[in-house]
Design an enzyme around this catalytic site. Structure first.
Site, PDB file in Angstrom:
ATOM      1  N   HIS A 133       0.881  -1.183  -0.057  1.00 26.61           N
ATOM      2  CA  HIS A 133      -0.096   0.020   0.085  1.00 26.61           C
ATOM      3  C   HIS A 133       0.872   1.076  -0.003  1.00 26.61           C
ATOM      4  CE1 HIS A 133      -3.339   2.361   0.561  1.00 26.61           C
ATOM      5  NE2 HIS A 133      -3.650   2.073   1.926  1.00 26.61           N
ATOM      6  N   HIS A 135      -2.074  -2.390  -9.521  1.00 28.62           N
ATOM      7  CA  HIS A 135      -3.312  -1.919  -8.547  1.00 28.62           C
ATOM      8  C   HIS A 135      -4.339  -2.678  -8.623  1.00 28.62           C
ATOM      9  CE1 HIS A 135      -5.774   1.081  -6.917  1.00 28.62           C
ATOM     10  NE2 HIS A 135      -4.845   1.723  -6.562  1.00 28.62           N
ATOM     11  N   ASP A 191       2.650   5.409  -6.540  1.00 29.61           N
ATOM     12  CA  ASP A 191       4.051   5.262  -5.635  1.00 29.61           C
ATOM     13  C   ASP A 191       5.197   5.134  -6.634  1.00 29.61           C
ATOM     14  OD1 ASP A 191       2.901   5.310  -3.149  1.00 29.61           O
ATOM     15  OD2 ASP A 191       2.152   3.284  -3.528  1.00 29.61           O
TER      16      ASP A 191
HETATM   17  N1  CMC Z   1       4.920  -6.827  -9.929  1.00 31.02           N
HETATM   18  C1  CMC Z   1       5.050  -8.256 -10.621  1.00 31.02           C
HETATM   19  N2  CMC Z   1       3.800  -8.752 -10.775  1.00 31.02           N
HETATM   20  C2  CMC Z   1       2.638  -8.361 -10.055  1.00 31.02           C
HETATM   21  C3  CMC Z   1       2.436  -6.905  -9.555  1.00 31.02           C
HETATM   22  C4  CMC Z   1       3.887  -6.364  -9.426  1.00 31.02           C
HETATM   23  N3  CMC Z   1       3.847  -5.094  -8.973  1.00 31.02           N
HETATM   24  N4  CMC Z   1       1.377  -6.735  -9.080  1.00 31.02           N
HETATM   25  C5  CMC Z   1       0.477  -7.579  -9.390  1.00 31.02           C
HETATM   26  N5  CMC Z   1       1.379  -8.666 -10.107  1.00 31.02           N
HETATM   27  C6  CMC Z   1       0.826 -10.059 -10.720  1.00 31.02           C
HETATM   28  C7  CMC Z   1       0.566 -11.167  -9.483  1.00 31.02           C
HETATM   29  O1  CMC Z   1       1.760 -11.918  -9.369  1.00 31.02           O
HETATM   30  C8  CMC Z   1      -0.365 -11.781  -9.978  1.00 31.02           C
HETATM   31  O2  CMC Z   1       0.150 -12.556 -10.942  1.00 31.02           O
HETATM   32  P1  CMC Z   1      -0.650 -14.295 -11.450  1.00 31.02           P
HETATM   33  O3  CMC Z   1      -1.949 -14.096 -11.769  1.00 31.02           O
HETATM   34  O4  CMC Z   1       0.441 -14.865 -12.109  1.00 31.02           O
HETATM   35  O5  CMC Z   1      -0.725 -14.891  -9.997  1.00 31.02           O
HETATM   36  C9  CMC Z   1      -1.382 -10.840 -10.828  1.00 31.02           C
HETATM   37  O6  CMC Z   1      -0.306  -9.591 -11.218  1.00 31.02           O
HETATM   38  C10 CMC Z   1      -2.508 -10.155  -9.929  1.00 31.02           C
HETATM   39  O7  CMC Z   1      -1.897  -9.807  -8.788  1.00 31.02           O
HETATM   40  P2  CMC Z   1      -2.665  -9.576  -7.626  1.00 31.02           P
HETATM   41  O8  CMC Z   1      -1.570  -9.549  -6.131  1.00 31.02           O
HETATM   42  O9  CMC Z   1      -3.657 -10.862  -7.406  1.00 31.02           O
HETATM   43  O10 CMC Z   1      -3.120  -8.295  -7.288  1.00 31.02           O
HETATM   44  P3  CMC Z   1      -3.856  -7.312  -6.227  1.00 31.02           P
HETATM   45  O11 CMC Z   1      -5.038  -6.604  -6.839  1.00 31.02           O
HETATM   46  O12 CMC Z   1      -4.107  -8.400  -5.148  1.00 31.02           O
HETATM   47  O13 CMC Z   1      -2.555  -6.433  -5.957  1.00 31.02           O
HETATM   48  C11 CMC Z   1      -1.001  -4.766  -5.600  1.00 31.02           C
HETATM   49  C12 CMC Z   1      -2.692  -5.353  -6.246  1.00 31.02           C
HETATM   50  C13 CMC Z   1      -1.062  -3.005  -5.579  1.00 31.02           C
HETATM   51  C14 CMC Z   1      -1.008  -5.088  -4.191  1.00 31.02           C
HETATM   52  C15 CMC Z   1      -0.290  -5.439  -6.538  1.00 31.02           C
HETATM   53  O14 CMC Z   1      -0.275  -5.027  -7.873  1.00 31.02           O
HETATM   54  C16 CMC Z   1       1.279  -5.100  -5.996  1.00 31.02           C
HETATM   55  O15 CMC Z   1       1.799  -5.853  -5.061  1.00 31.02           O
HETATM   56  N6  CMC Z   1       1.978  -4.091  -6.407  1.00 31.02           N
HETATM   57  C17 CMC Z   1       3.110  -3.660  -6.138  1.00 31.02           C
HETATM   58  C18 CMC Z   1       3.186  -2.808  -4.544  1.00 31.02           C
HETATM   59  C19 CMC Z   1       2.547  -1.514  -5.063  1.00 31.02           C
HETATM   60  O16 CMC Z   1       3.071  -0.761  -5.849  1.00 31.02           O
HETATM   61  N7  CMC Z   1       1.598  -1.147  -4.295  1.00 31.02           N
HETATM   62  C20 CMC Z   1       1.038   0.420  -4.567  1.00 31.02           C
HETATM   63  C21 CMC Z   1      -0.393   0.267  -4.875  1.00 31.02           C
HETATM   64  S1  CMC Z   1      -1.115   1.732  -5.287  1.00 31.02           S
HETATM   65  C22 CMC Z   1      -1.200   2.954  -3.987  1.00 31.02           C
HETATM   66  C23 CMC Z   1      -1.382   2.496  -2.813  1.00 31.02           C
HETATM   67  O17 CMC Z   1      -2.309   1.577  -2.653  1.00 31.02           O
HETATM   68  O18 CMC Z   1      -0.745   2.812  -1.527  1.00 31.02           O
END
Ligand code: CMC
Length: 434
Positions: A277, A316, A372
């Site tokens: 986050h 996201h 971010d």
């Molecule tokens: N790098 C590599 N792979 C990713 C990433 C990433 N940053 N984000 C998602 N994926 C992949 C993930 O491994 C999954 O792949 P698979 O379907 O093969 O298992 C797929 O994309 C879907 O990911 P998810 O984790 O199920 O998606 P989510 O909606 O639960 O997570 C998230 C959203 C923001 C937590 C995630 O994209 C992430 O960890 N991003 C990196 C951390 C980040 O930048 N966070 C800031 C978010 S925006 C501002 C805020 O909230 O503060």
């Protein structure tokens, strides 16, 4: 609502409805569709027999559950749209001040010039924090994480305001909303100065909200360049609210027990701290430092594609296209560099983005830069240490948390937050003898 129609599931569907047949009983049900949703409570009426507690919706991580009705922030994740109270974020970031946006988020309309002036006066008058708080900070090591200090200081400030527990009183809420918005930058600056072993700097009511913040961080003698002051204000505007994210849900969840707003804001800050986050801005900077140069970007992305790590600042839950805030931040970075000099990490970030956006891994998963990805590069150029980055996110998000908290408390449908579980553990069994 849901109603059991017996066998007559084909009646007129004026409002739009979902018809269901329970294969266990053969009974038909109708769930009215309101605002693109059906009421989960209605599912409880679907029972296999008289002892059945009723059907529940199973939705780990709330991927498809609306927990509230809100009128504050609108996001269209496919189109990359973000609006506060209907106003596009791009227009708000163009000319408004963060304090006016905080008013907008809280009250639904932009302030008149007179409202803006008195709101600003009230907030600036509530920026100073009482004596015991600096002493609280002395209990932390200088290398303690600023976000841990910030969370503790919010609790400490709440302890100075026992009347804030009166959350059902609108007047009391209004005062503590102003107090928290006003005190947030002061507490944030104190955490920075604790890290440097420096005494806190008292707020200066004559300065703008962002200029006063920069002065409280960097000291009474710091020169506050107008471009950097404006960049800070823009960053505050972009971070002010983002509907039902993890920290806002924490704010609403804790607030739903009628905890005071300081405790709820501390809980929201704790949720924001995590690297998935608001802690992602810090994680991005650490990642860029680790990558070190543009020629190592491909190797890094190979690791990401293998699944062994994440490209921080990408992806996201809601945006499946470019985060509109990231576009504005990227542009703002160049304005900041005109004053501070170019942060060379921008070149690594640009290369990561360029390659990632062409790669099948990211295209298939619809992963784009989020808020971010570029913010930390600006924060670093401004002279903030990485540990402070999540705190810089929390300062303006305070207004969004409080607006959502207020909306929750004013909504007669909201009760203490209490999700269900599907229990799959042991049935009753006796404790082994001996
Ligand atoms: N790098 C590599 N792979 C990713 C990433 C990433 N940053 N984000 C998602 N994926 C992949 C993930 O491994 C999954 O792949 P698979 O379907 O093969 O298992 C797929 O994309 C879907 O990911 P998810 O984790 O199920 O998606 P989510 O909606 O639960 O997570 C998230 C959203 C923001 C937590 C995630 O994209 C992430 O960890 N991003 C990196 C951390 C980040 O930048 N966070 C800031 C978010 S925006 C501002 C805020 O909230 O503060």
């Amino acid at each position: 609502m849901i109603e059991n129609n017996g066998s007559d599931a084909d009646g007129p569907l004026e409002e739009g409805a979902l018809t269901l047949t329970d294969s266990r009983t053969g009974a038909d049900y109708r769930l009215d569709i309101e605002h693109g949703a059906v009421r989960a409570a209605g599912l409880g009426q679907v029972r296999a027999n008289s002892e059945d507690p009723g059907l529940a919706a199973y939705d780990p991580a709330f991927k498809n559950t609306a927990a509230c009705i809100s009128r504050i922030t609108y996001i269209d994740g496919d189109k990359g749209i973000l609006r506060y109270r209907g106003y596009p974020i791009e227009q708000l970031a163009e000319g408004a001040s963060y304090l006016d946006i905080a008013w907008l988020i809280l009250n639904g309309e932009l302030p008149t010039p007179a409202e803006s002036a008195s709101w600003r006066a009230e907030i600036t008058g509530l920026q100073a924090v009482p004596d015991p708080l600096p002493r609280m900070l002395d209990g932390f090591n200088e290398d303690g994480h600023p976000m841990a200090m910030f969370i503790a200081l919010l609790s400490g400030l709440g302890a100075q305001h026992p009347d804030s527990k009166n959350v059902t009183d609108a007047g009391c809420r209004a005062f503590h909303i102003k107090r928290l918005i006003g005190a947030a930058p002061t507490l944030a600056a104190m955490t920075y100065r604790r890290g440097k072993g420096l005494a806190p700097v008292a707020p200066d009511e004559d300065l703008s909200f962002p200029a006063n913040f920069l002065r409280m961080v960097f000291g009474e003698d710091a020169h506050i360049d107008p471009t950097l002051e404006r960049a800070m204000d823009v960053l505050f505007i972009l971070h002010a609210d983002h509907e039902q994210n993890c920290s806002t849900s924490a704010m609403r969840g804790v607030g739903s027990s009628h905890a005071d707003p300081y405790s709820s804001a501390a809980a929201a800050s704790a949720a924001l701290y995590g690297p998935l986050h608001g802690g992602a801005n810090e994680a991005v900077l650490k990642m860029l430092t680790e990558i070190g140069s543009k020629d190592r970007v491909n190797d890094f992305l190979k690791e990401v594609k293998s699944g062994s790590r994440r490209l921080m600042g990408f992806g996201h839950r809601v945006y499946k296209s470019y985060d509109p805030r990231a576009k504005i931040i990227k542009r703002t970075a160049y304005e900041v560099f005109e004053v501070t000099g170019r942060n060379p990490k921008i070149d690594i970030a640009l290369e990561l983005e360029r390659i990632a956006l062409q790669e099948d891994y990211f295209i298939r998963r619809r992963l784009y830069p989020n808020v971010d990805f570029y913010s930390g590069i600006i924060y670093e150029a401004l002279g903030f240490p990485v540990g402070l980055f999540p705190v810089l996110f929390a300062v303006p998000r305070m207004s969004g948390w409080l607006a959502q908290w207020q909306e929750m408390l004013e909504d007669p449908e909201q009760k203490i937050a209490r999700p269900k579980q599907l229990y799959l553990g042991y049935d009753e069994r006796p404790v082994p003898a001996g």
